[in-house]
Design a protein around this motif. Structure first.
Motif, mmCIF file in Angstrom:
data_model
loop_
_atom_site.group_PDB
_atom_site.id
_atom_site.type_symbol
_atom_site.label_atom_id
_atom_site.label_comp_id
_atom_site.label_asym_id
_atom_site.label_seq_id
_atom_site.Cartn_x
_atom_site.Cartn_y
_atom_site.Cartn_z
ATOM 1 N N GLU A 31 70.666 46.575 -22.218
ATOM 2 C CA GLU A 31 70.538 48.020 -22.294
ATOM 3 C C GLU A 31 70.632 48.507 -23.737
ATOM 4 O O GLU A 31 69.870 49.351 -24.170
ATOM 5 N N THR A 32 71.562 47.973 -24.470
ATOM 6 C CA THR A 32 71.756 48.457 -25.832
ATOM 7 C C THR A 32 71.688 47.301 -26.811
ATOM 8 O O THR A 32 72.163 46.197 -26.536
ATOM 9 N N ASN A 51 68.987 52.236 -27.391
ATOM 10 C CA ASN A 51 69.220 52.080 -25.963
ATOM 11 C C ASN A 51 67.902 52.049 -25.214
ATOM 12 O O ASN A 51 67.023 52.872 -25.459
ATOM 13 N N TRP A 52 67.815 51.121 -24.275
ATOM 14 C CA TRP A 52 66.564 50.961 -23.544
ATOM 15 C C TRP A 52 66.298 52.159 -22.625
ATOM 16 O O TRP A 52 65.180 52.626 -22.501
ATOM 17 N N SER A 53 67.351 52.673 -21.972
ATOM 18 C CA SER A 53 67.171 53.675 -20.921
ATOM 19 C C SER A 53 66.612 54.982 -21.445
ATOM 20 O O SER A 53 65.822 55.641 -20.766
ATOM 21 N N GLY A 98 74.449 44.633 -25.354
ATOM 22 C CA GLY A 98 75.302 44.845 -24.201
ATOM 23 C C GLY A 98 74.555 45.438 -23.038
ATOM 24 O O GLY A 98 73.383 45.809 -23.144
ATOM 25 N N SER A 99 75.258 45.552 -21.910
ATOM 26 C CA SER A 99 74.652 46.031 -20.673
ATOM 27 C C SER A 99 74.816 47.523 -20.459
ATOM 28 O O SER A 99 74.171 48.092 -19.570
ATOM 29 N N LEU A 100 75.680 48.139 -21.246
ATOM 30 C CA LEU A 100 75.889 49.578 -21.150
ATOM 31 C C LEU A 100 75.597 50.219 -22.494
ATOM 32 O O LEU A 100 75.778 49.571 -23.535
ATOM 33 N N PRO A 101 75.179 51.467 -22.513
ATOM 34 C CA PRO A 101 74.877 52.124 -23.791
ATOM 35 C C PRO A 101 76.055 52.078 -24.750
ATOM 36 O O PRO A 101 77.172 52.472 -24.392
ATOM 37 N N VAL A 103 77.914 49.804 -25.735
ATOM 38 C CA VAL A 103 78.983 48.851 -25.427
ATOM 39 C C VAL A 103 78.439 47.454 -25.691
ATOM 40 O O VAL A 103 77.470 47.037 -25.059
ATOM 41 N N TYR A 104 79.073 46.735 -26.607
ATOM 42 C CA TYR A 104 78.524 45.464 -27.084
ATOM 43 C C TYR A 104 79.356 44.298 -26.568
ATOM 44 O O TYR A 104 80.530 44.155 -26.892
ATOM 45 N N ASP A 105 78.712 43.469 -25.762
ATOM 46 C CA ASP A 105 79.373 42.317 -25.149
ATOM 47 C C ASP A 105 79.059 41.018 -25.872
ATOM 48 O O ASP A 105 79.803 40.032 -25.715
ATOM 49 N N PHE A 106 77.967 40.990 -26.607
ATOM 50 C CA PHE A 106 77.494 39.761 -27.214
ATOM 51 C C PHE A 106 77.189 40.009 -28.690
ATOM 52 O O PHE A 106 76.660 41.060 -29.052
ATOM 53 N N TRP A 107 77.510 38.979 -29.498
ATOM 54 C CA TRP A 107 77.345 39.105 -30.945
ATOM 55 C C TRP A 107 76.664 37.863 -31.498
ATOM 56 O O TRP A 107 76.883 36.751 -31.013
ATOM 57 N N GLY A 108 75.868 38.071 -32.544
ATOM 58 C CA GLY A 108 75.300 36.953 -33.265
ATOM 59 C C GLY A 108 76.290 36.382 -34.261
ATOM 60 O O GLY A 108 77.403 36.888 -34.418
ATOM 61 N N GLN A 109 75.873 35.339 -34.958
ATOM 62 C CA GLN A 109 76.760 34.653 -35.889
ATOM 63 C C GLN A 109 76.746 35.288 -37.271
ATOM 64 O O GLN A 109 77.597 34.985 -38.098
ATOM 65 N N GLY A 110 75.785 36.151 -37.528
ATOM 66 C CA GLY A 110 75.728 36.868 -38.796
ATOM 67 C C GLY A 110 74.758 36.239 -39.781
ATOM 68 O O GLY A 110 74.519 35.026 -39.765
ATOM 69 N N THR A 111 74.198 37.083 -40.633
ATOM 70 C CA THR A 111 73.331 36.620 -41.708
ATOM 71 C C THR A 111 73.697 37.373 -42.986
ATOM 72 O O THR A 111 73.918 38.578 -42.962
ATOM 73 N N GLN A 112 73.766 36.651 -44.088
ATOM 74 C CA GLN A 112 74.205 37.237 -45.345
ATOM 75 C C GLN A 112 73.058 37.985 -46.018
ATOM 76 O O GLN A 112 71.951 37.460 -46.155
#
Length: 117
Positions: A31-32, A51-53, A98-101, A103-112
């Motif tokens: 969603e987000t 947000n997708w919605s 994430g699945s809600l606007p 609200v972040y459930d998942f994160w990447g490892q980062g890029t410099q």
């Protein structure tokens, strides 16, 4: 298992541009989607979200007008176009989803990203 992988970071001169990409796997839809950054001296800072919605984008004050978020739902990928980069934009950049606007459930490892002459 959900994975987010950023790419596109590197060294760039002030005033130049970079485009970051974030490819998601393990889930067909979020969603987000958003971008954040962090330095050793500062807390994690919100940059942009989409947000997708409602297809509404949000931007943090430091990047408003210079950065732009976009997404490709078919590729499950989102991007951060960064223009007019400044030395203070130097940081590790993270994508998140994430699945809600907003609200972040998942994160990447980062890029410099380093902005320096």
């Amino acid at each position: 298992q959900v994975q987010l992988v950023e790419s596109g970071g590197g060294l760039v001169q002030p005033g130049k541009s970079l485009r970051l990409s974030c490819v998601a796997s393990g889930r067909p839809f979020f969603e987000t989607m958003g971008w954040f950054r962090q330095t050793p001296e500062k807390e994690r800072e919100f940059l942009a979200s989409c947000n997708w919605s409602d297809d509404v984008t949000h931007y943090g004050d430091p990047v408003q007008g210079r950065f732009r978020i976009s997404r490709d739902n078919v590729k499950n990928t989102w991007y951060l176009q960064m223009d007019k980069l400044r030395p203070e934009d130097t940081a590790i950049y993270y994508c998140a989803a994430g699945s809600l606007p907003e609200v972040y459930d998942f994160w990447g490892q980062g890029t410099q990203v380093t902005v320096s002459s």
